[in-house]
Design an enzyme around this catalytic site. Structure first.
Site, short mmCIF file in Angstrom:
data_model
loop_
_atom_site.label_atom_id
_atom_site.label_comp_id
_atom_site.label_asym_id
_atom_site.label_seq_id
_atom_site.Cartn_x
_atom_site.Cartn_y
_atom_site.Cartn_z
N LYS A 90 22.33 24.41 10.45
CA LYS A 90 23.52 24.05 11.21
C LYS A 90 24.73 23.94 10.28
O LYS A 90 24.60 23.82 9.07
CB LYS A 90 23.30 22.71 11.93
CG LYS A 90 23.08 21.52 10.99
CD LYS A 90 22.83 20.25 11.78
CE LYS A 90 22.61 19.06 10.83
NZ LYS A 90 22.36 17.80 11.56
N MET A 94 46.41 19.03 -1.77
CA MET A 94 45.78 19.90 -0.78
C MET A 94 45.13 21.12 -1.43
O MET A 94 44.02 21.50 -1.08
CB MET A 94 46.80 20.36 0.26
CG MET A 94 46.20 21.18 1.40
SD MET A 94 47.40 21.68 2.64
CE MET A 94 47.76 20.10 3.42
N TYR A 102 51.41 13.07 -6.80
CA TYR A 102 52.12 12.30 -5.79
C TYR A 102 51.86 10.81 -5.93
O TYR A 102 50.73 10.36 -6.11
CB TYR A 102 51.68 12.75 -4.39
CG TYR A 102 51.93 14.21 -4.11
CD1 TYR A 102 53.23 14.71 -4.12
CD2 TYR A 102 50.89 15.07 -3.83
CE1 TYR A 102 53.47 16.06 -3.87
CE2 TYR A 102 51.11 16.41 -3.57
CZ TYR A 102 52.41 16.91 -3.59
OH TYR A 102 52.64 18.23 -3.33
N ARG A 109 21.84 8.78 20.99
CA ARG A 109 22.84 9.84 20.91
C ARG A 109 22.49 10.85 21.99
O ARG A 109 22.74 10.61 23.16
CB ARG A 109 22.84 10.46 19.50
CG ARG A 109 23.97 11.44 19.24
CD ARG A 109 23.91 12.00 17.84
NE ARG A 109 22.68 12.77 17.58
CZ ARG A 109 22.38 13.32 16.41
NH1 ARG A 109 23.20 13.17 15.38
NH2 ARG A 109 21.26 14.01 16.27
#
Length: 384
Positions: free
Chosen positions: A47, A325, A276, A145
């Site tokens: 998966k 990023m 940053y 679930r």
């Protein structure tokens, strides 16, 4: 032998950010799990793009290692495997999201089902296409679930019995999922096995006797043989990662390394802020390097503030400031690496780099979380 799948750039992909996948490791890990299953067939779970390793290559490697079946969440992934020529039995156990049941029936993809109304849709697809659909009935034994609850199970079994009698459905399996198999001996394991046994007995008494009962995940495969039944599902362990909360490698080898290269190297004076927010300042005159990898490539942003170290030209150096990023800066001290030198984010640990388990531990994450963040478009170099 190497092959490359994914985004291509004007320059050699090996000199940019990429994942390197050891297909031989996936095959060898599968063999380890087949041995641990002691005669019970193994379903290889592929998966989410095979936990980021690449759906088709990983599936083939697992089959080469002895897996007898494949499992995934989505029908679309099963159809991709069929289109690639994979003819092993395939189960898509979460066929919810825009599932094409007609295509699944025609491609002989087995489907998981948890409710009578969804079973009816599958049966209608089977009737339209003139062939029965093979289904695995999912029962909720404690994960809360997917799956039919104890109160809803009789309705699902009766719907399956009728659809099978009409020739539209073949009930191939009954299955469920553990909640805490990663903690061997947890009381919930025995409780879920008991609930599963009750569900199977009820189905049999109602005339529904599937050939496959399956409950065990990688963790239960390795530590709870009483849960093996007729089939075990191996996921995370296929890729060389321990499925247990407390670790332990079980002779498994991590199959993926995430790599990049130095893009920029420059000297900056003591006290200079980096990235940053200027949350990091070099303590002395230092060399920093910029690596073209960031959280868009799967490296969590928190790796910067957690003091994670990456391997640069064979030596570990910490991330300076936050992860961007598409760019990350490292403080390499007095080293002077050149642009193009290799940077290893994680791997099997052979060269002194962090393993994925170590990286995840430093960040308070699961290894699978990090793998799932690595985009499918990132180039992958396959070694076999």
């Amino acid at each position: 032998m190497h092959s490359i799948i994914g985004r291509t750039e004007p320059t050699d992909v090996a000199h940019g950010t990429h994942a390197r996948i050891d297909l031989a490791a996936i095959s060898a890990n599968t063999s380890v799990l087949v041995s641990a299953a002691a005669g019970t067939p193994v379903m290889a779970v592929v998966k989410s793009n095979a936990y980021g390793h690449g759906l088709v290559p990983a599936a083939r490697a697992a089959l080469d290692g002895g897996a007898s079946r494949l499992g995934m969440a989505q029908v679309e992934d099963a159809l991709t495997l069929r289109q690639a020529g994979v003819d092993a039995p395939i189960l898509a156990w979460l066929p919810w999201r825009q599932a094409d049941y007609d295509a699944a029936v025609l491609a002989d993809v087995e489907l998981g089902v948890e409710a009578p109304w969804r079973l009816a849709l599958m049966a209608e697809a089977a009737e339209r296409n003139g062939r029965p659909v093979r289904v695995h009935l999912e029962v909720d034994t404690g994960l809360s679930r997917g799956g039919a609850t104890r109160d809803d199970w009789p309705q699902l079994v009766e719907a399956a019995r009728r659809a099978q009698a009409a020739g539209h459905v073949t009930v191939t399996g009954v299955f469920s999922h553990f909640a805490r198999a990663d903690v061997p001996g947890d009381p919930s394991i025995a409780a879920q096995i008991s609930a599963f046994d009750d569900a199977v007995r009820y189905a049999a008494a109602s005339g529904v006797e599937p050939e496959l009962r399956h409950l065990a995940s990688s963790a239960a495969l390795l530590t709870a043989p009483e849960s093996h039944y007729d089939l075990v599902r191996a996921g995370l362990a296929l890729y060389g990662l321990s499925p247990l909360e407390t670790g332990g490698d079980f002779g498994l080898r991590p199959a993926m390394s995430l790599r990049s290269t130095v893009a920029v190297a420059k000297r900056i004076p003591a006290g200079t802020g980096v990235m940053y927010g200027l949350t990091y300042r070099v303590p002395s005159d230092s060399t920093i390097v910029v690596v073209p990898v960031g959280y868009a490539d799967g490296l969590p942003r928190a790796a910067g503030t957690a003091g994670v170290e990456l391997l640069v030209a064979g030596r570990r150096h910490r991330i300076a400031g936050v992860v961007g990023m598409e760019q990350t800066v490292l403080d390499v001290g007095q080293d002077l690496p050149s642009p193009g030198e290799e940077v290893v984010l994680f791997g099997p640990g052979d060269e002194g780099e962090l393993t994925l388990a170590e990286l995840a531990g430093q960040l308070g994450m699961l290894p699978a979380e990090i793998l799932a963040r690595i985009p499918a478009a990132l180039p992958r170099i396959y070694e076999s």
